[in-house]
Design a protein around this motif. Structure first.
Motif, PDB file in Angstrom:
ATOM      1  N   GLU A  88      17.186   6.288   7.738  1.00 37.83           N
ATOM      2  CA  GLU A  88      16.524   5.214   7.123  1.00 37.83           C
ATOM      3  C   GLU A  88      15.046   5.387   6.822  1.00 37.83           C
ATOM      4  O   GLU A  88      14.186   6.281   7.362  1.00 37.83           O
ATOM      5  CB  GLU A  88      16.602   3.928   8.064  1.00 37.83           C
ATOM      6  CG  GLU A  88      15.587   4.040   9.284  1.00 37.83           C
ATOM      7  CD  GLU A  88      15.850   2.875  10.217  1.00 37.83           C
ATOM      8  OE1 GLU A  88      14.904   2.689  11.033  1.00 37.83           O
ATOM      9  OE2 GLU A  88      16.901   1.971  10.203  1.00 37.83           O
ATOM     10  N   CYS A  89      14.537   4.669   5.881  1.00 37.43           N
ATOM     11  CA  CYS A  89      12.995   4.563   5.302  1.00 37.43           C
ATOM     12  C   CYS A  89      12.495   3.215   5.091  1.00 37.43           C
ATOM     13  O   CYS A  89      13.084   2.293   4.487  1.00 37.43           O
ATOM     14  CB  CYS A  89      12.876   5.409   4.141  1.00 37.43           C
ATOM     15  SG  CYS A  89      11.249   5.494   3.665  1.00 37.43           S
ATOM     16  N   TYR A  90      11.449   3.082   5.744  1.00 34.31           N
ATOM     17  CA  TYR A  90      10.995   1.703   5.896  1.00 34.31           C
ATOM     18  C   TYR A  90       9.414   1.704   4.902  1.00 34.31           C
ATOM     19  O   TYR A  90       8.868   2.345   5.455  1.00 34.31           O
ATOM     20  CB  TYR A  90      10.749   1.197   7.189  1.00 34.31           C
ATOM     21  CG  TYR A  90      10.107  -0.277   7.441  1.00 34.31           C
ATOM     22  CD1 TYR A  90      10.978  -1.201   7.370  1.00 34.31           C
ATOM     23  CD2 TYR A  90       8.793  -0.350   7.691  1.00 34.31           C
ATOM     24  CE1 TYR A  90      10.422  -2.654   7.437  1.00 34.31           C
ATOM     25  CE2 TYR A  90       8.325  -1.539   7.838  1.00 34.31           C
ATOM     26  CZ  TYR A  90       9.143  -2.765   7.774  1.00 34.31           C
ATOM     27  OH  TYR A  90       8.634  -3.913   7.835  1.00 34.31           O
ATOM     28  N   MET A  91       9.153   0.775   3.988  1.00 31.91           N
ATOM     29  CA  MET A  91       8.104   0.918   3.437  1.00 31.91           C
ATOM     30  C   MET A  91       7.749  -0.508   3.416  1.00 31.91           C
ATOM     31  O   MET A  91       8.382  -1.526   3.527  1.00 31.91           O
ATOM     32  CB  MET A  91       8.254   1.041   1.802  1.00 31.91           C
ATOM     33  CG  MET A  91       8.990   2.467   1.593  1.00 31.91           C
ATOM     34  SD  MET A  91       8.989   2.602  -0.469  1.00 31.91           S
ATOM     35  CE  MET A  91       9.891   4.169  -0.417  1.00 31.91           C
ATOM     36  N   SER A  92       6.070  -0.641   3.597  1.00 27.91           N
ATOM     37  CA  SER A  92       5.602  -2.018   3.766  1.00 27.91           C
ATOM     38  C   SER A  92       4.190  -1.835   3.348  1.00 27.91           C
ATOM     39  O   SER A  92       3.510  -0.809   3.192  1.00 27.91           O
ATOM     40  CB  SER A  92       5.438  -2.138   5.280  1.00 27.91           C
ATOM     41  OG  SER A  92       4.619  -1.492   6.002  1.00 27.91           O
ATOM     42  N   CYS A  93       3.723  -3.267   2.884  1.00 27.67           N
ATOM     43  CA  CYS A  93       2.321  -3.375   2.479  1.00 27.67           C
ATOM     44  C   CYS A  93       1.791  -4.892   2.601  1.00 27.67           C
ATOM     45  O   CYS A  93       2.565  -5.681   2.924  1.00 27.67           O
ATOM     46  CB  CYS A  93       2.223  -2.755   1.033  1.00 27.67           C
ATOM     47  SG  CYS A  93       2.992  -3.830  -0.182  1.00 27.67           S
ATOM     48  N   ALA A  94       0.607  -5.145   2.450  1.00 23.58           N
ATOM     49  CA  ALA A  94       0.038  -6.402   2.787  1.00 23.58           C
ATOM     50  C   ALA A  94      -0.603  -6.849   1.540  1.00 23.58           C
ATOM     51  O   ALA A  94      -1.356  -6.253   1.147  1.00 23.58           O
ATOM     52  CB  ALA A  94      -0.805  -6.389   3.918  1.00 23.58           C
ATOM     53  N   VAL A  95      -0.627  -8.074   1.132  1.00 23.29           N
ATOM     54  CA  VAL A  95      -0.962  -8.575  -0.137  1.00 23.29           C
ATOM     55  C   VAL A  95      -1.431 -10.025   0.088  1.00 23.29           C
ATOM     56  O   VAL A  95      -0.761 -10.934   0.849  1.00 23.29           O
ATOM     57  CB  VAL A  95      -0.055  -8.519  -1.383  1.00 23.29           C
ATOM     58  CG1 VAL A  95       1.167  -9.557  -1.124  1.00 23.29           C
ATOM     59  CG2 VAL A  95      -0.601  -9.113  -2.766  1.00 23.29           C
ATOM     60  N   LYS A  96      -2.269 -10.511  -0.577  1.00 31.21           N
ATOM     61  CA  LYS A  96      -2.821 -11.924  -0.393  1.00 31.21           C
ATOM     62  C   LYS A  96      -3.087 -12.449  -1.784  1.00 31.21           C
ATOM     63  O   LYS A  96      -3.464 -11.730  -3.004  1.00 31.21           O
ATOM     64  CB  LYS A  96      -4.119 -11.967   0.532  1.00 31.21           C
ATOM     65  CG  LYS A  96      -5.619 -11.634  -0.294  1.00 31.21           C
ATOM     66  CD  LYS A  96      -6.703 -11.726   0.404  1.00 31.21           C
ATOM     67  CE  LYS A  96      -8.037 -11.332  -0.394  1.00 31.21           C
ATOM     68  NZ  LYS A  96      -9.283 -11.654   0.421  1.00 31.21           N
ATOM     69  N   GLY A  97      -3.191 -13.818  -1.865  1.00 28.06           N
ATOM     70  CA  GLY A  97      -3.259 -14.329  -3.266  1.00 28.06           C
ATOM     71  C   GLY A  97      -3.007 -15.783  -3.075  1.00 28.06           C
ATOM     72  O   GLY A  97      -2.111 -16.235  -2.411  1.00 28.06           O
ATOM     73  N   ASP A  98      -3.761 -16.582  -3.896  1.00 24.83           N
ATOM     74  CA  ASP A  98      -3.437 -18.388  -3.894  1.00 24.83           C
ATOM     75  C   ASP A  98      -3.472 -18.840  -5.242  1.00 24.83           C
ATOM     76  O   ASP A  98      -4.519 -18.525  -6.111  1.00 24.83           O
ATOM     77  CB  ASP A  98      -4.553 -18.811  -3.018  1.00 24.83           C
ATOM     78  CG  ASP A  98      -4.146 -20.190  -2.791  1.00 24.83           C
ATOM     79  OD1 ASP A  98      -3.080 -20.857  -2.982  1.00 24.83           O
ATOM     80  OD2 ASP A  98      -5.007 -20.969  -2.170  1.00 24.83           O
TER      81      ASP A  98
END
Length: 1469
Positions: free
Chosen positions: A1365-1375
């Protein structure tokens, strides 16, 4: 102070300078004192010494100046300092370019009542100038002492050295105030601990050279900060080092816990220097590493020794050394019962003897000399005989590895000659350099003298011209005299004042005139009236000396005061008298000026008489000059030293000494006073005591005694004797050790004998203070009440009952009693009787002839504790079944049977009979009557005399004759070098006697002989061969031995050596051996030391009386007889060579902690010759009688049987003989587990804290190392935790006290022995205050949080194995919340069910369950809202499975297939 003779120095040349200055000494009268100085300069400076008052008397018994070429040290030595040696000394170092001067003070502490000192004190009373002078000297001494410890290197070394090395370091650097040094050292350590980054430092070991060509520096320290940087310096230069031993750097640091070890590898001469260890730039340890110039001329060799044999390692050095280090299996060895270290007289041959070698002693042994080392194996060969396996072998007296002494002596002699030659060459070079310096200095002096003569000639011409000029103007140069009335005590003329001024200003020398003389003013020489004492305050101040100004000067002329004022010796002219003044005499007045009491000596020009005019007569005798130019001298009224001495009064020659007394026995106190007439009073615990029935007070001459006839508990206390205002005190300690009843003890000691199976009872009464520990022993093993042993102990009685005893229970019975006051033992013997064991073989046949059988055997191994009464024999003739009883034959283990038949064989049974019964039998082997028994061989023939045609031989008959008499002998001879033996006597004619004259010889040939004995059975084996002997006429006796001398001596032995006598043809033949004879000085008969002649040219005489006088002689001998004796020129004293006392222990502890009530024992080993006087001191005074001192040869032991706290102190041993003395100090601290502190109080001064206070422990005042520890327990944790330790006051504040919890505290007192029982506080509780809780919500303000999308954490690169398995992640903000889209290769994945996509609070993730090659590519995530757009991309790389992974999958697949074939139901879904 350095003076440079020229402005610019030639290249490479330097002025003298001191690299080591002499240090001031304060030393006791009669001790050895010395100053050391090291100077440098090019050319090499010349060093001289001087003193302020008088000249130095150079004499071997008074003072000596020495120079050590090896260390470049110049020393000034005083073998025995006297009070008159106290002075200010100066050391001058001069060469042609300059001169350096260093000043040092020698202070002498006078011992006892000094008559000289008292008389000087009396003489000085009433003399103002003497009093002032003493004050000045004291001020100068005090000022000097303030600066005497300026040598930083010495103190750095002392700060890091062990206490046992203090004395050696102080002696090396000239520090004599030992107590002052210790005090300053303690202060410096405290200051350093405050400023450094360590909490504790200990076990400081100086540089120690190991046997693996490396040196180590060891120290234990606790760093406050583990990250503190540690630096190593050598001679002030930082040395780089590594932290691992394996690295290739020369220096490395190894840390094991709190122990730090610096190692210096591959040692060389360049490694010598001062090594320092710094922590964060602050020095914590320093040591001086010295590398002597020495190597091994002969290294130690491998030694093979048998078990229980001694082994010897030997080596020869290239230069003398007092001692070297020996290592056994990497452990440092010292002189003890196992190892003996021997050093030859020339310090070149060093030996190590390993005593009683066992297999465990085998291994590598090494010798270390300086930085050189050598090693060798010791191989211990174990006994291989199976019969002796497991048994302890017998002790052997041989030494393995010995035998090459002559070769070692030869090599040592060569090395000594080479070393002496090198020293002579160095001395010649130094002498040559000294001569060159003297020549250069002589040239400089000649040049200066010529210049001075030229200046003097010019000055004389100028004076002559001036005189001629005055004559031309009408002044004929005659002396004009004026008379003036001088009020007061006028001193001298005006011209004297001029002379004083001249001398005071320009005078130089020791204590220069400018410093001591009060310079007289020269202004208005003709009109000045008080010039003698001249107001020279300015010139005197400029000199800076001790003299001071010369009085008032100028007006009343009284300037010659104690300060050293100048002018001539005026001052005897009374006030109001007339003084003659010579106005013109200043031209020739170059008079020396002397100041009183330490004033200066100034000279300008030469001495040209007095001011009174040149040869003028007439006028009154004033201070300026007497009639005829003579000087008036002072006349002292009265003797220089008064004859009366003040009586010091009554004093004690010997004071009272503490003693221990046993209850019921007598005790006595004694003191000695200086007067027989004095009357004293005795006190006990402050109250006066009188004689009574139980107490006697007596006086015999100088001795006063107090005797208690029968000591009781009430007699313990402190006793004081007071006489004439003087008093002495002592304490009687009453003890009650265990003791036996004398009558019962005598009965107990009687041996007890019982039969096997019976019982034995021992009972003994005793007295002593309870508790008493009673122990019973049998052959050293303690007995207890179990089995057949019963021990009963009641009040004052102990009983031992032993039942069903066996013979093995025989042995020593011992009872041991012990209480706090001592131990006592009593011994008895227990004998348990039993039947004997059978006799022991093998049988020894004495005779077995046709008519007699005579044989012996050995007694039984154990006779059962009884005496053998009889041996019972039975005999059987071989071939028959019956045994014939021979009967009891007595207690002798032998039998002679004459009732035998020739040729028959017989067998015997033997039993032992005692009072306890008869033993089992021993049956012998068969013995035949009438067998042939040949005799044993005779002894080897001895040559009685030899001639060219006859050789006379003798021999001794054999010890074993074969049971019959010897009929005669056969004699054979053989020439040297031949293998054939020829019979001497005819074959049919045996030799009847025990000697024979062999005449069939050839002159000059060498023969050997052998002999056999003949009896009825025949001839025996031949004896061993005789010594070879020449067929020639007898030799002439030898001459006197040569070079007879003593090589070594002890109190009981004397070692001699000599050379062979000369061989003079037809007069004195070669010596074959030697006899040594001695004669005590009081006897006239000579005693021969060796009964047989020795062939060696060395011999050691043993068994001599200590310190007795002996005459010694050696006699050479050969076949021709004894030669003329050779005696020593002088008698010999039986004593070893003088040796200065020296402590031989490698490591001596200098601090000891002892529990109160236990014994304190300290043993120290030393060597000294002659036998020294050993003195023990406690805190500088002799130890009390309570302390037991045991002195033996080479060792001394201090024992405090039952130590008390008052025994705490510094104990010093002084070992002194005629050669010198050595001292060592150990601090013994007697303490005990402390008593608990008093009640504990709690108080809250600050909220959230509790202040704990307690009453001090009773032991706090008498134990300066006592401190406290505080522990805490609360109602939540319920466990005791330490919150503070090492508290030295009686208060502590605990923080973080939580309301609502119940607390309790304990306080412990702690010292070196442990901690006390705790003192517990009451429970402490602060109630929690419940207050109304209100929440005030802050007013919120609207805020615009809208923003375009932004990636806080972007995507990362991924590489995944295929199938995982391969797991990709990131964090983003915005309003507003952005819309997120996942793309692969720009194709949206949001609707693809193969990918699990989630977005939780801005964390966007995507999961690929099983990665395949199709998933490779670029992945992008796009976030969009109304305000903008943001992207983040990454790449996914899929790698194929490795060969290992594939095999693993195949293995798993194979397992599953097997399971499927076995049970298909497992895989049904």
């Amino acid at each position: 102070m350095i003076t440079q003779f020229m402005e610019e120095l030639p290249e490479g040349k330097t002025t003298p300078d001191f690299t080591r200055k002499p240090i001031a000494l304060t030393i006791q009268e009669g001790k050895f004192a010395y100053f050391k100085a090291i100077v440098v300069g090019d050319p090499t400076p010349t060093v001289t010494w001087s003193r302020a008052n008088g000249e130095i008397i150079f004499h071997p018994d008074v003072c000596q100046q020495k120079y050590d070429e090896a260390s470049n040290e110049h020393t000034l030595e005083f073998p025995k300092v006297a009070p008159e040696d106290a002075d200010t000394y100066k050391c001058y170092a001069a060469n042609e370019y300059g001169r350096a001067v260093c000043t040092v003070i020698l202070n002498i502490i006078e011992v006892g009542f000094s008559k000289t000192k008292e008389l000087q004190k009396i003489q000085g009373e009433g003399k103002s100038y003497t009093t002032n002078l003493y004050k000045i000297i004291n001020v100068l001494s005090f000022a000097f002492e303030k600066t005497m410890d300026a040598n930083e290197k010495v103190w750095e070394i002392l700060l890091s050295a062990e206490k046992k090395d203090y004395e050696q370091i102080c002696a090396e650097y000239g520090i004599t105030d030992f107590r002052g040094m210790l005090k300053k050292l303690t202060e410096m350590k405290k200051e350093r601990e405050e400023e450094i980054f360590i909490s504790h430092i200990r076990t400081l070991k100086p540089v120690e050279v190991k046997d693996d060509d490396c040196a180590t520096i060891e120290l234990d320290m606790d760093l406050l900060d583990s990250g503190s940087k540690i630096f190593l310096y050598k001679n002030g230069v930082m040395v780089p080092f590594s932290n691992e031993e394996g690295e290739g750097m020369k220096h490395n640091l190894k840390q094991v816990g709190k122990k730090y070890v610096f190692t210096i590898k591959n040692l060389s001469k360049d490694d010598a220097g001062l090594y320092s260890v710094d922590v964060e730039g602050v020095n914590v340890f320093s040591t001086d590493f010295k590398v002597p110039e020495v190597d091994f001329a002969v290294k130690i060799q491998e030694v093979k020794a048998e078990e229980r044999e001694d082994a010897l390692f030997q080596c020869v050095l290239t230069a003398p050394m007092n001692e070297i280090n020996w290592y056994g299996k990497s452990a440092l060895l010292t002189n003890n019962e196992k190892h003996e270290i021997i050093v030859s007289e020339d310090k070149l041959i060093h030996k190590l003897i390993v005593r009683d070698c066992l297999p465990l002693d085998g291994g590598i042994y090494a010798a270390v000399a300086g930085i050189k080392s050598c090693n060798a194996w010791l191989v211990v060969e174990v006994e291989k005989d199976p019969a002796k396996k497991g048994k302890k072998a017998a002790r052997k007296t041989t030494i393995a590895g010995a035998g090459n002494d002559e070769e070692l002596l030869r090599i040592a002699k060569e090395q000594q000659e080479r070393y002496q030659k090198e020293m002579e060459e160095k001395a010649q070079l130094a002498k040559k350099a000294q001569e060159e310096k003297e020549l250069a200095a002589a040239a400089v002096r000649a040049k200066q003298k010529a210049e001075a003569e030229a200046k003097a000639a010019a000055k004389a011409e100028a004076k002559a011209a001036a005189k001629a000029k005055r004559a031309a103007t009408g002044k004929d140069g005659a002396v004009r005299k004026t008379k003036k009335k001088v009020p007061g005590a006028g001193e001298g003329s005006a011209a004297d004042g001029v002379s004083g001024a001249t001398g005071g200003v320009v005078g130089v020398g020791e204590g220069s005139a400018a410093g001591g003389a009060a310079a007289g003013t020269t202004g208005g020489a003709a009109g000045a009236t008080g010039g003698g004492g001249a107001a020279g305050s300015l010139a005197g101040a400029a000199g800076g000396g001790a003299g001071g100004a010369g009085g008032v000067g100028g007006r009343d002329g009284s300037g010659a005061a104690a300060g050293g004022a100048g002018g001539n010796e005026g001052g005897d002219v009374e006030g109001g008298s007339e003084v003659e003044s010579d106005e013109d005499s200043f031209e020739d007045s170059d008079e020396d000026i002397e100041g009183g009491g330490g004033g200066a000596k100034g000279r300008e020009g030469g001495e040209k008489g007095d001011v009174g005019g040149e040869g003028e007569e007439g006028g009154e005798k004033g201070e300026g000059g007497e009639k005829g130019g003579e000087r008036r001298k002072r006349v002292r009224a009265g003797p220089l030293v008064p004859d009366e001495v003040i009586d010091p009064g009554v004093h004690f020659h010997a004071g009272l000494s503490d003693c221990k007394a046993i209850i019921g026995e007598a005790a006595e106190l004694e003191c000695k006073v200086s007067s027989e007439e004095c009357v004293g009073i005795w006190y006990k615990d402050g109250a006066e005591i009188q004689a009574s029935e139980s107490l006697t007070i007596s006086k015999e001459g100088y001795f006063h005694r107090l005797k208690i006839h029968k000591v009781t508990e009430e007699n313990a206390g402190k006793y004081k004797f007071e006489a004439d205002g003087r008093k002495t005190e002592a304490e009687i300690a009453v003890e009650d050790p265990p003791r036996f009843d004398k009558e019962e003890l005598e009965a107990f000691k009687a041996p007890v004998t019982i039969k096997k199976g019976h019982k034995a009872t021992y009972k003994l009464s005793y007295i002593g203070r309870e508790p008493i520990k009673v122990q019973w022993y049998l052959e050293g093993e303690e007995l207890s009440s179990e089995g057949n042993i019963n021990i009963e102990t009641s009040d004052g009685t102990s009983r031992l009952l032993m039942m069903k005893l066996q013979h093995k229970d025989s042995g020593e019975i011992k009872i041991k009693l012990k209480n706090v006051f001592g131990t006592i033992e009593a011994v008895s013997q227990l004998n348990v009787l039993d039947k004997p064991t059978p006799p022991m073989g093998p049988l020894e046949i004495v005779e077995a002839s046709s008519s007699v059988i005579d044989f012996k055997w050995r007694p039984p191994k154990d006779s059962g504790g009884c005496k053998i009464q009889n041996y019972i024999l039975e005999r059987q003739q071989v071939g028959r079944n019956t045994w014939k009883k021979v009967g009891p034959i007595g207690p002798v283990a032998k039998y002679r049977d004459s009732d035998v038949d020739h040729g028959r064989r017989y067998c015997y049974r033997i039993r032992v009979e005692t009072e306890m019964g008869t033993s089992e039998m021993m049956e012998t082997e068969d013995i035949q009557a009438g067998t042939k028994a040949y005799p044993a061989p005779p002894s080897a023939p001895k040559v009685a005399s030899a001639f060219k045609d006859c050789i006379n031989l003798t021999w001794s008959p054999p010890a074993d004759t074969g049971g019959t008499s010897i009929l005669g002998y056969n004699l054979e001879k053989r020439k040297k070098g031949s293998n054939l033996w020829g019979q001497v006597n005819p074959p049919n004619e045996i030799i009847r006697g025990k000697g024979f004259a062999v005449k069939d010889v050839v002159e000059g040939m060498e023969y050997e002989f052998r002999v056999s004995a003949i009896n009825d059975s025949g001839a025996s084996e031949f004896s061993t061969s005789s010594e070879f002997v020449f067929a020639r006429d007898p030799k002439k006796p030898p001459g006197k031995v040569l070079d007879l001398k003593v090589t070594d001596s002890t109190y009981t032995t004397l070692s001699l050596s000599w050379n062979k006598p000369k061989d003079i043809k037809k007069e004195e033949d070669e010596a074959k051996g030697y006899f040594v004879e001695i004669r005590p000085a009081e006897n006239t008969d000579w005693d021969r030391c060796n009964s047989n002649a020795i062939t060696m040219t060395t011999y050691t005489v043993k068994g001599m009386k200590s310190m007795a006088m002996y005459w010694v002689r050696v006699i050479a001998t050969n076949d021709g007889g004894e030669g003329v004796p050779q005696e020593l020129d002088n008698y010999i004293l039986a004593m070893p060579p003088p040796v200065r006392p020296r402590f031989t222990d490698a490591k001596i502890k200098s601090f000891m902690i002892v529990r109160a009530g236990n014994s304190a024992r300290f043993t120290i080993n030393f060597e000294a010759s002659p036998w020294p006087e050993v003195t023990w001191l406690k805190d500088g005074v002799p130890v009390s009688k309570k302390v037991t001192i045991s002195n033996a040869e080479g060792t001394s032991q201090l024992l405090i049987p039952s130590a008390e706290r008052s025994d705490t102190g510094i104990y010093t041993i002084i070992v002194k003989n005629i050669v010198g003395q050595e001292t060592f100090s150990i601090e013994i601290r007697v303490t005990d587990e402390p008593k608990p502190p008093g009640p504990v109080d709690l108080d809250e001064n600050v909220p959230g804290t509790v202040t704990i206070s307690w009453t001090a422990s009773p032991d706090e005042k008498r134990d300066d190392r006592l401190h406290y520890m505080v522990t805490k327990r609360d109602s939540v944790k319920r466990t005791w935790n330490t919150i503070a330790d090492r508290i030295f006051n009686n208060k502590f504040t605990a923080c973080n006290i939580m309301p609502g919890r119940e607390y309790q505290f304990r306080v412990y007192a702690k010292n070196d022995m442990g901690s006390s029982k705790p003192s517990e506080s009451a429970k402490w509780l602060i109630p929690a205050k419940k207050e109304k809780f209100t929440v005030k919500m802050p007013e919120s303000k609207a805020c615009d949080l809208q923003c375009p999308p932004k990636f806080l954490v972007p995507l990362k690169m991924h590489t995944a194995p295929q199938g995982y398995e391969c797991y990709m992640s990131c964090a983003v903000k915005g309003d507003p919340t952005p819309h997120v889209t996942w793309l692969r290769n720009n194709i949206s994945l949001n609707t693809n069910t193969n990918y699990f996509i989630s977005n939780t609070c801005g964390v966007c993730s995507m999961l690929i369950l099983r990665v395949g090659t199709k998933d490779t590519g670029e992945y992008k995530i796009v976030a969009e809202n109304a305000l903008g757009r943001a992207e983040s991309s990454t790449k996914l790389t899929v790698r194929g499975k490795s060969l290992t992974e594939r095999f693993a999958l195949m293995e798993i697949l194979h397992v599953h297939l097997n399971k499927l074939a076995y049970d298909p139901k497992l895989y049904l879904f």
